[in-house]
Design a protein around this motif. Sequence first.
Motif, mmCIF file in Angstrom:
data_model
loop_
_atom_site.group_PDB
_atom_site.id
_atom_site.type_symbol
_atom_site.label_atom_id
_atom_site.label_comp_id
_atom_site.label_asym_id
_atom_site.label_seq_id
_atom_site.Cartn_x
_atom_site.Cartn_y
_atom_site.Cartn_z
ATOM 1 N N PHE A 29 0.342 6.813 -41.382
ATOM 2 C CA PHE A 29 -0.899 7.254 -40.762
ATOM 3 C C PHE A 29 -1.092 6.657 -39.376
ATOM 4 N N ARG A 30 -0.818 5.378 -39.229
ATOM 5 C CA ARG A 30 -1.153 4.714 -37.969
ATOM 6 C C ARG A 30 -0.316 5.226 -36.806
ATOM 7 N N PHE A 31 0.790 5.907 -37.080
ATOM 8 C CA PHE A 31 1.636 6.451 -36.026
ATOM 9 C C PHE A 31 1.174 7.846 -35.565
ATOM 10 N N ASN A 32 0.236 8.430 -36.306
ATOM 11 C CA ASN A 32 -0.133 9.816 -36.058
ATOM 12 C C ASN A 32 -1.399 9.953 -35.214
ATOM 13 N N ALA A 33 -1.352 10.912 -34.307
ATOM 14 C CA ALA A 33 -2.585 11.404 -33.712
ATOM 15 C C ALA A 33 -3.244 12.310 -34.743
ATOM 16 N N MET A 34 -4.546 12.128 -34.921
ATOM 17 C CA MET A 34 -5.285 12.900 -35.912
ATOM 18 C C MET A 34 -6.322 13.763 -35.210
ATOM 19 N N GLY A 35 -6.401 15.002 -35.636
ATOM 20 C CA GLY A 35 -7.331 15.906 -34.976
ATOM 21 C C GLY A 35 -8.154 16.711 -35.952
ATOM 22 N N SER A 99 2.941 13.460 -34.981
ATOM 23 C CA SER A 99 3.512 12.272 -34.379
ATOM 24 C C SER A 99 4.897 12.616 -33.872
ATOM 25 N N LEU A 100 5.551 11.657 -33.275
ATOM 26 C CA LEU A 100 6.919 11.859 -32.816
ATOM 27 C C LEU A 100 7.868 12.051 -33.994
ATOM 28 N N TYR A 101 7.423 11.693 -35.190
ATOM 29 C CA TYR A 101 8.292 11.717 -36.360
ATOM 30 C C TYR A 101 8.094 12.966 -37.209
ATOM 31 N N GLY A 102 7.111 13.784 -36.874
ATOM 32 C CA GLY A 102 6.894 14.994 -37.663
ATOM 33 C C GLY A 102 5.544 15.632 -37.404
ATOM 34 N N GLY A 103 5.402 16.842 -37.963
ATOM 35 C CA GLY A 103 4.152 17.571 -37.808
ATOM 36 C C GLY A 103 4.275 18.650 -36.766
ATOM 37 N N PRO A 104 3.209 19.404 -36.525
ATOM 38 C CA PRO A 104 1.874 19.150 -37.044
ATOM 39 C C PRO A 104 1.720 19.540 -38.509
ATOM 40 N N TYR A 105 0.898 18.788 -39.188
ATOM 41 C CA TYR A 105 0.536 19.062 -40.560
ATOM 42 C C TYR A 105 -0.943 19.445 -40.606
ATOM 43 N N TRP A 106 -1.263 20.308 -41.568
ATOM 44 C CA TRP A 106 -2.628 20.820 -41.655
ATOM 45 C C TRP A 106 -3.190 20.650 -43.057
ATOM 46 N N GLY A 107 -4.487 20.395 -43.122
ATOM 47 C CA GLY A 107 -5.184 20.464 -44.390
ATOM 48 C C GLY A 107 -5.608 21.887 -44.676
ATOM 49 N N LYS A 108 -6.273 22.082 -45.811
ATOM 50 C CA LYS A 108 -6.696 23.419 -46.216
ATOM 51 C C LYS A 108 -8.064 23.800 -45.674
ATOM 52 N N GLY A 109 -8.767 22.814 -45.147
ATOM 53 C CA GLY A 109 -10.038 23.100 -44.493
ATOM 54 C C GLY A 109 -11.246 22.864 -45.374
#
Length: 116
Positions: A29-35, A99-109
């Motif tokens: 988590f700490r490596f990820n930008a969260m939006g 992050s640089l390691y993967g994504g973007p990932y999405w929730g279902k909303g």
Amino acid sequence: QVQLVESGGGLVQPGGSLRLSCAASGIIFRFNAMGWYRQAPGKLRELVAVIGSGGSTTYEDSVKGRFSISRDNGENTVYLQMNSLKPEDTAVYYCNARSLYGGPYWGKGTLVTVSS
């Protein structure tokens, strides 16, 4: 397996407040930008707010001064505090991680409805 689970949506009157949460798993988590993004009926998905891994924040112009994004790296959770809500804030709100390691990932909303 990456999971982003949003919660906190609901029906609120204009001028009211809601706090959205997004619990993340399967990522560092700490490596990820969260939006937070949102999509209103008949409209494209748009960025609402982003918080970087270092804590820097960016907001869409229409929510500046009303919304606040924050993160708790110990709880792997990102929050969106929404104040002074307007009917035009009605939308499905989605959590996003990248992050640089993967994504973007999405929730279902989670659905936010602002109506009297």
